[in-house]
Each structure stands twice: as C-alpha cells, then as structure tokens.
Design a protein around this motif. Sequence first.
Motif, PDB file in Angstrom:
ATOM      1  N   PHE A   1       2.894   7.568 -11.090  1.00  0.00           N
ATOM      2  CA  PHE A   1       2.326   8.429 -10.037  1.00  0.00           C
ATOM      3  C   PHE A   1       3.447   8.975  -9.152  1.00  0.00           C
ATOM      4  N   TYR A   2       4.377   8.090  -8.783  1.00  0.00           N
ATOM      5  CA  TYR A   2       5.457   8.547  -7.890  1.00  0.00           C
ATOM      6  C   TYR A   2       6.547   9.284  -8.659  1.00  0.00           C
ATOM      7  N   ASN A   3       6.798   8.877  -9.909  1.00  0.00           N
ATOM      8  CA  ASN A   3       7.804   9.609 -10.712  1.00  0.00           C
ATOM      9  C   ASN A   3       7.361  11.058 -10.902  1.00  0.00           C
ATOM     10  N   LEU A   4       6.040  11.248 -11.182  1.00  0.00           N
ATOM     11  CA  LEU A   4       5.504  12.605 -11.363  1.00  0.00           C
ATOM     12  C   LEU A   4       5.699  13.413 -10.090  1.00  0.00           C
ATOM     13  N   ARG A   5       5.369  12.812  -8.943  1.00  0.00           N
ATOM     14  CA  ARG A   5       5.469  13.559  -7.681  1.00  0.00           C
ATOM     15  C   ARG A   5       6.930  13.833  -7.331  1.00  0.00           C
ATOM     16  N   ARG A   6       7.837  12.881  -7.643  1.00  0.00           N
ATOM     17  CA  ARG A   6       9.265  13.093  -7.349  1.00  0.00           C
ATOM     18  C   ARG A   6       9.784  14.244  -8.219  1.00  0.00           C
TER      19      ARG A   6
ATOM     20  N   THR B   1       7.192  12.984  10.313  1.00  0.00           N
ATOM     21  CA  THR B   1       6.351  13.441   9.218  1.00  0.00           C
ATOM     22  C   THR B   1       5.689  12.268   8.490  1.00  0.00           C
ATOM     23  N   GLN B   2       4.430  12.493   8.104  1.00  0.00           N
ATOM     24  CA  GLN B   2       3.697  11.543   7.268  1.00  0.00           C
ATOM     25  C   GLN B   2       4.017  11.817   5.797  1.00  0.00           C
ATOM     26  N   ASN B   3       4.678  12.931   5.548  1.00  0.00           N
ATOM     27  CA  ASN B   3       4.912  13.357   4.167  1.00  0.00           C
ATOM     28  C   ASN B   3       6.117  12.639   3.572  1.00  0.00           C
TER      29      ASN B   3
ATOM     30  N   PHE C   1      -0.899   1.995   1.767  1.00  0.00           N
ATOM     31  CA  PHE C   1      -1.979   1.573   2.670  1.00  0.00           C
ATOM     32  C   PHE C   1      -1.917   0.057   2.799  1.00  0.00           C
ATOM     33  N   GLY C   2      -2.009  -0.405   4.033  1.00  0.00           N
ATOM     34  CA  GLY C   2      -1.905  -1.839   4.292  1.00  0.00           C
ATOM     35  C   GLY C   2      -0.485  -2.235   4.641  1.00  0.00           C
ATOM     36  N   GLU C   3       0.484  -1.350   4.464  1.00  0.00           N
ATOM     37  CA  GLU C   3       1.876  -1.651   4.846  1.00  0.00           C
ATOM     38  C   GLU C   3       2.182  -1.001   6.192  1.00  0.00           C
ATOM     39  N   ILE C   4       3.162  -1.557   6.887  1.00  0.00           N
ATOM     40  CA  ILE C   4       3.475  -1.060   8.231  1.00  0.00           C
ATOM     41  C   ILE C   4       4.394   0.159   8.140  1.00  0.00           C
TER      42      ILE C   4
ATOM     43  N   GLY D   1      -1.053  20.261  10.094  1.00  0.00           N
ATOM     44  CA  GLY D   1      -1.419  19.990   8.706  1.00  0.00           C
ATOM     45  C   GLY D   1      -1.792  18.570   8.400  1.00  0.00           C
ATOM     46  N   THR D   2      -2.528  17.935   9.307  1.00  0.00           N
ATOM     47  CA  THR D   2      -2.977  16.573   9.006  1.00  0.00           C
ATOM     48  C   THR D   2      -4.448  16.429   9.369  1.00  0.00           C
ATOM     49  N   SER D   3      -5.145  15.628   8.560  1.00  0.00           N
ATOM     50  CA  SER D   3      -6.597  15.498   8.711  1.00  0.00           C
ATOM     51  C   SER D   3      -6.958  14.523   9.827  1.00  0.00           C
ATOM     52  N   GLY D   4      -5.952  13.758  10.314  1.00  0.00           N
ATOM     53  CA  GLY D   4      -6.261  12.775  11.349  1.00  0.00           C
ATOM     54  C   GLY D   4      -7.113  11.639  10.797  1.00  0.00           C
TER      55      GLY D   4
HETATM   56  C1  BV8 Z   1      -1.163   0.233   8.761  1.00  0.00           C
HETATM   57  C2  BV8 Z   1       2.508   7.585   1.650  1.00  0.00           C
HETATM   58  C3  BV8 Z   1      -0.965  -1.799   9.954  1.00  0.00           C
HETATM   59  C4  BV8 Z   1       1.930   7.293   0.316  1.00  0.00           C
HETATM   60  C5  BV8 Z   1       0.540   7.386   3.055  1.00  0.00           C
HETATM   61  C6  BV8 Z   1     -10.199   1.443   8.958  1.00  0.00           C
HETATM   62  C7  BV8 Z   1     -10.126   2.206  10.121  1.00  0.00           C
HETATM   63  C8  BV8 Z   1      -8.899   2.646  10.623  1.00  0.00           C
HETATM   64  C9  BV8 Z   1      -7.714   2.340   9.944  1.00  0.00           C
HETATM   65  C10 BV8 Z   1      -7.794   1.605   8.796  1.00  0.00           C
HETATM   66  C11 BV8 Z   1      -9.022   1.156   8.299  1.00  0.00           C
HETATM   67  N1  BV8 Z   1      -8.762   0.483   7.164  1.00  0.00           N
HETATM   68  C12 BV8 Z   1      -7.431   0.477   6.924  1.00  0.00           C
HETATM   69  C13 BV8 Z   1      -6.822   1.144   7.920  1.00  0.00           C
HETATM   70  C14 BV8 Z   1      -5.379   1.365   8.076  1.00  0.00           C
HETATM   71  C15 BV8 Z   1      -4.917   2.463   7.132  1.00  0.00           C
HETATM   72  C16 BV8 Z   1      -5.737   3.710   7.326  1.00  0.00           C
HETATM   73  O1  BV8 Z   1      -5.585   4.416   8.311  1.00  0.00           O
HETATM   74  N2  BV8 Z   1      -6.643   3.963   6.358  1.00  0.00           N
HETATM   75  C17 BV8 Z   1      -7.482   5.144   6.448  1.00  0.00           C
HETATM   76  C18 BV8 Z   1      -7.692   5.712   5.034  1.00  0.00           C
HETATM   77  C19 BV8 Z   1      -8.811   4.746   7.092  1.00  0.00           C
HETATM   78  N3  BV8 Z   1      -3.550   2.729   7.478  1.00  0.00           N
HETATM   79  C20 BV8 Z   1      -2.566   2.020   6.902  1.00  0.00           C
HETATM   80  O2  BV8 Z   1      -2.743   1.208   6.024  1.00  0.00           O
HETATM   81  C21 BV8 Z   1      -1.181   2.261   7.455  1.00  0.00           C
HETATM   82  N4  BV8 Z   1      -0.608   0.998   7.824  1.00  0.00           N
HETATM   83  O3  BV8 Z   1      -2.193   0.524   9.341  1.00  0.00           O
HETATM   84  O4  BV8 Z   1      -0.439  -0.929   8.977  1.00  0.00           O
HETATM   85  C22 BV8 Z   1      -0.180  -1.639  11.190  1.00  0.00           C
HETATM   86  C23 BV8 Z   1      -0.142  -0.402  11.823  1.00  0.00           C
HETATM   87  C24 BV8 Z   1       0.585  -0.273  13.000  1.00  0.00           C
HETATM   88  C25 BV8 Z   1       1.269  -1.367  13.534  1.00  0.00           C
HETATM   89  C26 BV8 Z   1       1.216  -2.602  12.870  1.00  0.00           C
HETATM   90  C27 BV8 Z   1       0.495  -2.733  11.709  1.00  0.00           C
HETATM   91  C28 BV8 Z   1      -0.263   2.890   6.416  1.00  0.00           C
HETATM   92  C29 BV8 Z   1      -0.784   4.243   6.030  1.00  0.00           C
HETATM   93  C30 BV8 Z   1       0.273   4.943   5.178  1.00  0.00           C
HETATM   94  C31 BV8 Z   1      -0.270   5.199   3.794  1.00  0.00           C
HETATM   95  N5  BV8 Z   1       0.668   6.084   3.089  1.00  0.00           N
HETATM   96  N6  BV8 Z   1       1.452   8.169   2.470  1.00  0.00           N
HETATM   97  C32 BV8 Z   1       1.915   8.514  -0.529  1.00  0.00           C
HETATM   98  O5  BV8 Z   1       2.230   9.627  -0.039  1.00  0.00           O
HETATM   99  O6  BV8 Z   1       1.594   8.338  -1.711  1.00  0.00           O
HETATM  100  S1  BV8 Z   1      -0.786   8.088   3.816  1.00  0.00           S
HETATM  101  C33 BV8 Z   1      -1.000   9.695   3.251  1.00  0.00           C
HETATM  102  O7  BV8 Z   1      -2.283  10.115   3.584  1.00  0.00           O
HETATM  103  C34 BV8 Z   1      -0.141  10.651   3.992  1.00  0.00           C
HETATM  104  O8  BV8 Z   1       1.133  10.170   4.199  1.00  0.00           O
HETATM  105  C35 BV8 Z   1      -0.882  10.896   5.273  1.00  0.00           C
HETATM  106  O9  BV8 Z   1      -0.468  10.026   6.275  1.00  0.00           O
HETATM  107  C36 BV8 Z   1      -2.270  10.469   4.940  1.00  0.00           C
HETATM  108  C37 BV8 Z   1      -3.271  11.512   5.287  1.00  0.00           C
HETATM  109  O10 BV8 Z   1      -2.883  12.643   4.717  1.00  0.00           O
HETATM  110  P1  BV8 Z   1      -2.677  13.988   5.536  1.00  0.00           P
HETATM  111  O11 BV8 Z   1      -1.217  14.174   5.646  1.00  0.00           O
HETATM  112  O12 BV8 Z   1      -3.460  14.077   6.783  1.00  0.00           O
HETATM  113  O13 BV8 Z   1      -3.276  14.905   4.453  1.00  0.00           O
HETATM  114  P2  BV8 Z   1      -4.825  15.123   4.129  1.00  0.00           P
HETATM  115  O14 BV8 Z   1      -4.924  15.594   2.725  1.00  0.00           O
HETATM  116  O15 BV8 Z   1      -5.634  13.940   4.557  1.00  0.00           O
HETATM  117  O16 BV8 Z   1      -5.158  16.336   5.110  1.00  0.00           O
HETATM  118  C38 BV8 Z   1      -4.491  17.561   4.913  1.00  0.00           C
HETATM  119  C39 BV8 Z   1      -4.796  18.385   6.143  1.00  0.00           C
HETATM  120  O17 BV8 Z   1      -4.078  19.606   6.034  1.00  0.00           O
HETATM  121  C40 BV8 Z   1      -6.262  18.747   6.240  1.00  0.00           C
HETATM  122  O18 BV8 Z   1      -6.668  18.610   7.584  1.00  0.00           O
HETATM  123  C41 BV8 Z   1      -6.301  20.218   5.822  1.00  0.00           C
HETATM  124  O19 BV8 Z   1      -7.292  20.946   6.529  1.00  0.00           O
HETATM  125  C42 BV8 Z   1      -4.948  20.688   6.233  1.00  0.00           C
HETATM  126  N7  BV8 Z   1      -4.430  21.782   5.417  1.00  0.00           N
HETATM  127  C43 BV8 Z   1      -4.585  21.992   4.086  1.00  0.00           C
HETATM  128  N8  BV8 Z   1      -3.928  23.118   3.732  1.00  0.00           N
HETATM  129  C44 BV8 Z   1      -3.337  23.609   4.856  1.00  0.00           C
HETATM  130  C45 BV8 Z   1      -3.646  22.765   5.927  1.00  0.00           C
HETATM  131  N9  BV8 Z   1      -3.226  22.989   7.177  1.00  0.00           N
HETATM  132  C46 BV8 Z   1      -2.460  24.087   7.373  1.00  0.00           C
HETATM  133  N10 BV8 Z   1      -2.118  24.945   6.391  1.00  0.00           N
HETATM  134  C47 BV8 Z   1      -2.538  24.741   5.131  1.00  0.00           C
HETATM  135  N11 BV8 Z   1      -2.189  25.612   4.166  1.00  0.00           N
END
Ligand code: BV8
Length: 236
Positions: free
Chosen positions: A55-60, A90-92, A152-155, A176-179
């Motif tokens: 999955f990551y090799n493809l994206r890289r 950046t989250q990217n 997910f699940g990592e800090i 550009g993030t969904s929040g």
């Molecule tokens: C953590 C790397 C503990 C991997 C990523 C229940 C409730 C709340 C939280 C949680 C829960 N259960 C679990 C959690 C925690 C969890 C979490 O939040 N889960 C979510 C799903 C509920 N979080 C974690 O596990 C994090 N770690 O919490 O550790 C801790 C925390 C703090 C202190 C101590 C301990 C770790 C999360 C990291 C995961 N890794 N990325 C990889 O890339 O493969 S996350 C990955 O998805 C991205 O990095 C990004 O962060 C995330 C969301 O993606 P977005 O960037 O927002 O993209 P998305 O597709 O969602 O949205 C795109 C947006 O762009 C849209 O709004 C769209 O409208 C817009 N858009 C599209 N096209 C355009 C555009 N805007 C402008 N122009 C365009 N053309």
Amino acid sequence: MRKFEEIVILTGAGISAESGLSTFRDAGGLWEKHRIEDVATPEAFARDPEGVQKFYNLRRRHLDEVAPNAAHRALARLEAESDSRVTIITQNVDDLHERAGSRNVLHMHGELKKARCLECGRASRWEDDIEPTSACPACGAAGRLRPHVVWFGEIPLELDRIDRLLGACDLFVSIGTSGAVYPAAGFVSQVRALGRAHTVELNLEPSAGSHFFHEARYGPAGTIVPLFVEELLTGR
Ligand code: BV8
C-alpha cells in the motif's frame, strides 16, 4: 486583511487532490474493500506486513508521477515573500509542499519518503520500495524497516512543537481537510480557546469543524489558496 506575525497553516489530503493524489475518501480506490482506518494501523502491519508495505510502496512510487499544484506553490510564495513567520503543519505524507519550495513544513503524520527502523528507531530518507530484505541505512539491520508514517492509534509526531505553534499564532488557516481525524481536527478549537488568532477554513466544502472558524471560503484549493495568499501579501 490585517498584518499577521505568526501564521500557522494546517493542510490535509484536499490540498494535494488537484495534483492527482487520492484523498482518503477515494484512497478506497487502492483498498476498495477496506476503510483506511482499518489498513493504516499497527495491527494491520502486524497481521499483513507485505500488504501494508505494498500500500505504501504504491503510494511512494505514485509520488514521482505527480507535481505540486497552485495551492502548494502559493503557500511557498507566502513563506518566501511575507515577513510573517509561516509554518505548515501537514497531515499529508506526500512531499509536495517541499517540492513547491516550502521549507518550514512539519509532517505530523510522517512521510512516505522516509523509512523507520524497528531495530534502532531512526527514520531515514527512502525513495524506493521497502522490501522484506531492505537494510536500515543507520544501523544496517535487514528486514526491519516500516514506513515512517503515523498509523491510526499511533501518536502523531512533534506534538509539543505543534502546541507551541498553536499557542503563538495570530492566524490559523486550515486547508483541504475533512476535520475527521484527531488530534489535527481539534487544532482550531485549541486556537479559538486562546481567543487571539483569526481562523480561516479553505476547503472544497464545509468540514466537520467549519463552525469553529471565523471565516471560510469554499472551492478548489488550486483556485482559492492563491487568491487568499495574494490578499495576505497585498493587504487587500
Ligand atoms: C492518536 C497517515 C492518540 C497514514 C493518517 C473516536 C473519536 C475521536 C478520535 C478517535 C476515535 N477513535 C480513534 C480516534 C483517534 C484517531 C482518529 O481521529 N480516528 C478518526 C478516524 C475518528 N486518531 C489517531 O489514531 C491519531 N493518533 O489519536 O493518538 C494520541 C493523540 C494525541 C496525544 C496523545 C495520544 C493518529 C491519526 C493519524 C492517522 N494517519 N495519515 C496514511 O496517510 O496512510 S490520517 C489521514 O487521514 C491523513 O493523514 C489525515 O490526517 C486524515 C484525514 O484525511 P484528510 O487529510 O482530512 O483527508 P480527507 O480525505 O478526510 O478529506 C479531504 C478533504 O479535502 C475533504 O474535506 C474534501 O472536501 C477536501 N477536498 C477534496 N478535494 C479538494 C478539497 N479541498 C480543496 N480543494 C480540493 N481540490
């Protein structure tokens, strides 16, 4: 638009969409059967290391076929031409901000172009596929490399530095993030709680946190980000 001293910009997958990189909604294209939260986890890596590495090799590899777009370039222009301090959080995991010329970039979820050694913990620059036999450039251990990506699940990385940046900023821009993913999704309310910074959301559509922002502009990042930067630089 008033003069700002400390500008913090949070970016997500949406800023790279017009460069041809999937956002997480359509990352399903790579994993039509799974949700990203199910495959980008330490458990998934333990269960199916080859599958996760693929999955990551493809994206890289795909990174070499895409280029920064006008939104990345506008942020690099802001950093170069503004006398404010500009930091991108950046989250990217792509390298498009750097390739557009941004220097002050913090990858809170890691980087596709780095590999982390499970033996010595060091993250090294990594451009090719991570193979089962790949050796760590720092300690030489073979077959012990994982993507330097926060699952997910990592800090997330550099949270202390992020806290300081959020505490000091007088302009917070989310692009550009969904929040949907924490802790990044909570940054705007952390900034609002301090009551000092102006907060702006630039996105294709309202995010889950859109109500936290003082100001919002909707449209493709490649269009609205350059206009926003022009306003910041010219004051109008
Ligand atoms: C953590 C790397 C503990 C991997 C990523 C229940 C409730 C709340 C939280 C949680 C829960 N259960 C679990 C959690 C925690 C969890 C979490 O939040 N889960 C979510 C799903 C509920 N979080 C974690 O596990 C994090 N770690 O919490 O550790 C801790 C925390 C703090 C202190 C101590 C301990 C770790 C999360 C990291 C995961 N890794 N990325 C990889 O890339 O493969 S996350 C990955 O998805 C991205 O990095 C990004 O962060 C995330 C969301 O993606 P977005 O960037 O927002 O993209 P998305 O597709 O969602 O949205 C795109 C947006 O762009 C849209 O709004 C769209 O409208 C817009 N858009 C599209 N096209 C355009 C555009 N805007 C402008 N122009 C365009 N053309």
